[in-house]
Scaffold this motif. Structure first.
Motif, PDB file in Angstrom:
ATOM      1  N   ALA A 105       0.854  -1.186   0.000  1.00 51.14           N
ATOM      2  CA  ALA A 105       0.000   0.000   0.000  1.00 51.14           C
ATOM      3  C   ALA A 105       0.891   1.238   0.000  1.00 51.14           C
ATOM      4  O   ALA A 105       2.088   1.156   0.289  1.00 51.14           O
ATOM      5  CB  ALA A 105      -0.915  -0.019   1.219  1.00 51.14           C
ATOM      6  N   ASP A 201      -4.818   3.205   0.154  1.00 48.53           N
ATOM      7  CA  ASP A 201      -5.352   2.237  -0.800  1.00 48.53           C
ATOM      8  C   ASP A 201      -5.683   0.966  -0.029  1.00 48.53           C
ATOM      9  O   ASP A 201      -4.777   0.342   0.536  1.00 48.53           O
ATOM     10  CB  ASP A 201      -4.330   1.946  -1.900  1.00 48.53           C
ATOM     11  CG  ASP A 201      -4.847   0.948  -2.929  1.00 48.53           C
ATOM     12  OD1 ASP A 201      -6.045   1.021  -3.257  1.00 48.53           O
ATOM     13  OD2 ASP A 201      -4.051   0.100  -3.394  1.00 48.53           O
ATOM     14  N   PRO A 202      -6.957   0.560   0.073  1.00 52.30           N
ATOM     15  CA  PRO A 202      -8.085   1.148  -0.645  1.00 52.30           C
ATOM     16  C   PRO A 202      -8.562   2.458  -0.013  1.00 52.30           C
ATOM     17  O   PRO A 202      -8.523   2.623   1.208  1.00 52.30           O
ATOM     18  CB  PRO A 202      -9.170   0.076  -0.527  1.00 52.30           C
ATOM     19  CG  PRO A 202      -8.840  -0.653   0.747  1.00 52.30           C
ATOM     20  CD  PRO A 202      -7.351  -0.646   0.836  1.00 52.30           C
ATOM     21  N   TYR A 203      -8.995   3.343  -0.905  1.00 48.11           N
ATOM     22  CA  TYR A 203      -9.590   4.612  -0.485  1.00 48.11           C
ATOM     23  C   TYR A 203     -11.027   4.370  -0.022  1.00 48.11           C
ATOM     24  O   TYR A 203     -11.712   3.503  -0.537  1.00 48.11           O
ATOM     25  CB  TYR A 203      -9.595   5.590  -1.668  1.00 48.11           C
ATOM     26  CG  TYR A 203     -10.693   6.628  -1.583  1.00 48.11           C
ATOM     27  CD1 TYR A 203     -10.566   7.737  -0.754  1.00 48.11           C
ATOM     28  CD2 TYR A 203     -11.882   6.460  -2.293  1.00 48.11           C
ATOM     29  CE1 TYR A 203     -11.589   8.662  -0.644  1.00 48.11           C
ATOM     30  CE2 TYR A 203     -12.905   7.388  -2.197  1.00 48.11           C
ATOM     31  CZ  TYR A 203     -12.754   8.485  -1.366  1.00 48.11           C
ATOM     32  OH  TYR A 203     -13.768   9.382  -1.264  1.00 48.11           O
ATOM     33  N   ARG A 232      -2.802   5.607  -6.791  1.00 44.70           N
ATOM     34  CA  ARG A 232      -3.849   4.653  -6.411  1.00 44.70           C
ATOM     35  C   ARG A 232      -4.934   5.277  -5.545  1.00 44.70           C
ATOM     36  O   ARG A 232      -6.004   4.692  -5.386  1.00 44.70           O
ATOM     37  CB  ARG A 232      -3.224   3.454  -5.690  1.00 44.70           C
ATOM     38  CG  ARG A 232      -2.391   2.566  -6.604  1.00 44.70           C
ATOM     39  CD  ARG A 232      -1.638   1.519  -5.831  1.00 44.70           C
ATOM     40  NE  ARG A 232      -0.550   2.087  -5.051  1.00 44.70           N
ATOM     41  CZ  ARG A 232       0.233   1.378  -4.228  1.00 44.70           C
ATOM     42  NH1 ARG A 232       0.002   0.082  -4.067  1.00 44.70           N
ATOM     43  NH2 ARG A 232       1.226   1.957  -3.572  1.00 44.70           N
ATOM     44  N   ASP A 233      -4.662   6.428  -4.959  1.00 43.10           N
ATOM     45  CA  ASP A 233      -5.662   7.146  -4.174  1.00 43.10           C
ATOM     46  C   ASP A 233      -6.107   8.356  -4.981  1.00 43.10           C
ATOM     47  O   ASP A 233      -5.356   9.320  -5.149  1.00 43.10           O
ATOM     48  CB  ASP A 233      -5.066   7.593  -2.832  1.00 43.10           C
ATOM     49  CG  ASP A 233      -6.089   8.274  -1.923  1.00 43.10           C
ATOM     50  OD1 ASP A 233      -7.171   8.644  -2.418  1.00 43.10           O
ATOM     51  OD2 ASP A 233      -5.790   8.437  -0.723  1.00 43.10           O
ATOM     52  N   SER A 236      -5.592  11.687  -3.452  1.00 45.14           N
ATOM     53  CA  SER A 236      -4.227  12.038  -3.063  1.00 45.14           C
ATOM     54  C   SER A 236      -3.931  13.493  -3.413  1.00 45.14           C
ATOM     55  O   SER A 236      -4.150  13.934  -4.540  1.00 45.14           O
ATOM     56  CB  SER A 236      -3.251  11.108  -3.790  1.00 45.14           C
ATOM     57  OG  SER A 236      -1.916  11.407  -3.478  1.00 45.14           O
TER      58      SER A 236
END
Length: 463
Positions: A105, A201-203, A232-233, A236
């Motif tokens: 992550a 992640d996961p968001y 991935r976010d 972010s």
């Protein structure tokens, strides 16, 4: 003070002047953990052999002045919910099939890039849905200040590890208070940054990653590493050029709200109220104007969130076979079952209450520059309890001071502001405007400087 109590700044100085190596420090810490862990059960996937290899490699880099980053050689734990490549993520429950994670992550990746020694994951309750050290998968985690008491959660193991001195830095997650609540109950500093500041992640709505440490400076030091963006976010935040160690602040002209009533949930105990009021007087003495403010949360908001979260978790577990579903901690299983009877439209209405929280918090911050409140409404509760009420019909009565700031995406921290007559820590929550993470860290550091860094931490059992 022993070697295991050193801060990140002190460790880096010792690594630089060659008076202590990362490997020597780790070996001392390994002995310290061995003395504590049977009593508090803070760790999952603890791997001292890997830690020795990582610390040895860091020692060689320091000898050549070729360190990877600012956390090179610093031991760190990650909450079990934060994936690490090749290791399972059980989510605190026996209901999850154990499969190795495909990738680190974001927080794990950033720490590894900067040379941190990741030596363990830390425990959490089933699906991270309790403020407790109780889990159907992990051993019962306990509070180092009094092992008959709960460390809080859901970052239970992280808070216990920090209070027990398992190194200077531990990374938790927070969707309703899961960094701040256990920080308050274990006397450490817990920081929930602005939403997206540390990619997750996961968001999920309200979900943040945050550092947990014994000092404000150690948490702040980690932010340069943890706050680097990650694709991935989707929330972010852009790269920042903050000097995370610029922690000085002038309080002159600042208006700080004081909230002693959360609007619903458990009533604030007298000792907590007195400690928070005393803390507010210190901010006032430093030049701030203290303004008593009304709650931002209502019963409808908290109940709506309860409906939404029940529906969400029931959606995750409804398709499990009966044996797996029955293996979930009964408190969580029984609570989640209520989601089966919630209509879709009512679940959406519940979600809409998160927007109402956001509006309410935004309205308050048109009047104040920051906010003080209790972190937790009660002093402590038994280690074996699933929550401060221990009643699945009343699951979130303890999060009324913390959860609004997840939904409003504002930075918030918990810092120790005293002790109860029973010897348990009391947490002060400090909240700042959205994106002004530095204000929360600076106010926290100012309070820490006025009161003195806590030095008398719990000691491991003898024998």
């Amino acid at each position: 003070m022993t070697e295991t109590d050193l801060t990140i700044r002190e460790l880096r100085q010792r690594f630089t002047d060659k008076s202590l190596s990362p490997l020597e420090y780790w070996l001392a810490l390994e002995d310290h953990i061995a003395a504590w862990e049977p009593s508090i059960s803070a760790l999952y996937l603890y791997d001292p052999e890997s830690a020795r290899a990582q610390a040895k490699a860091s020692t060689e880099r320091w000898a050549k002045s070729e360190t990877l980053g600012p956390l090179d050689g610093i031991p760190v734990t990650l909450k079990e919910l934060i994936a690490t490549r090749g290791q399972p993520v059980p989510l605190g429950t026996t209901a999850v099939e154990l499969k190795p994670a495909d990738a680190d992550a974001p927080a794990a990746a950033r720490l590894r890039e900067d040379g941190a020694v990741i030596f363990a994951k830390t425990t959490c309750p089933d699906y991270g849905m309790l403020s407790s050290g109780l889990s159907s998968f992990h051993p019962l985690s306990r509070n180092p200040w009094n092992t008959t008491q709960n460390p809080g959660g859901s970052s239970a193991g992280a808070s216990a590890a920090a209070a027990a001195g398992y190194g200077p830095l531990h990374i938790g997650t927070d969707i309703g208070g899961s960094v701040r609540l256990p920080a308050g109950w274990t006397g450490i500093f817990g920081f929930k940054p602005s939403h997206g500041r540390i990619p997750a992640d996961p968001y999920y709505v309200g979900r943040c990653v945050g550092p947990m440490a014994r000092t404000v400076e150690d948490a702040a030091f980690s932010m340069a590493t943890l706050s680097r963006p990650d694709w991935r976010d989707g929330t972010s935040l852009p790269p920042n050029d903050f000097n995370w160690m610029d922690l000085d602040i002038d309080l002159s002209g600042m208006t700080i709200g004081l909230m002693l009533d959360a609007g619903c949930g458990l009533a604030v105990e007298d000792e907590i109220r007195a400690a928070v009021e005393a803390a507010a007087k210190q901010f006032e003495a430093a030049g701030a104007t203290i303004l008593s403010v009304q709650p931002v949360l209502t019963r409808a908001m908290l109940d709506g969130l309860d409906n939404f979260w029940r529906s969400r978790l029931w959606g995750d577990i409804a398709d499990l076979d009966e044996e797996r579903r029955d293996s979930i901690l009964p408190y969580i299983r029984d609570w989640a079952k209520g989601g089966a009877d919630i209509r879709g439209v009512d679940a959406v209405r519940g979600f809409n209450q998160t927007i109402e929280m956001r509006k309410s918090c935004g309205r308050l911050f048109t009047e104040v520059d920051a906010l003080l409140s209790p972190t937790n409404p009660i002093i402590s509760y038994p280690a074996e309890w699933a929550s401060p009420t221990n009643d699945p019909a009343l699951p979130f009565e303890h999060i009324a001071f913390t959860v609004p700031w997840n939904m409003s995406e504002q930075p918030a921290a918990s810092i120790n502001c005293g002790f109860s007559r029973s010897g348990m820590p009391i947490g002060l929550q400090i909240v700042g405007p959205r994106f002004d993470d530095m204000r929360v860290l600076r106010l926290s550091k100012a309070f820490e400087d006025w009161t003195g860094t806590l030095r008398s931490w719990p000691q491991p059992p003898i024998g």
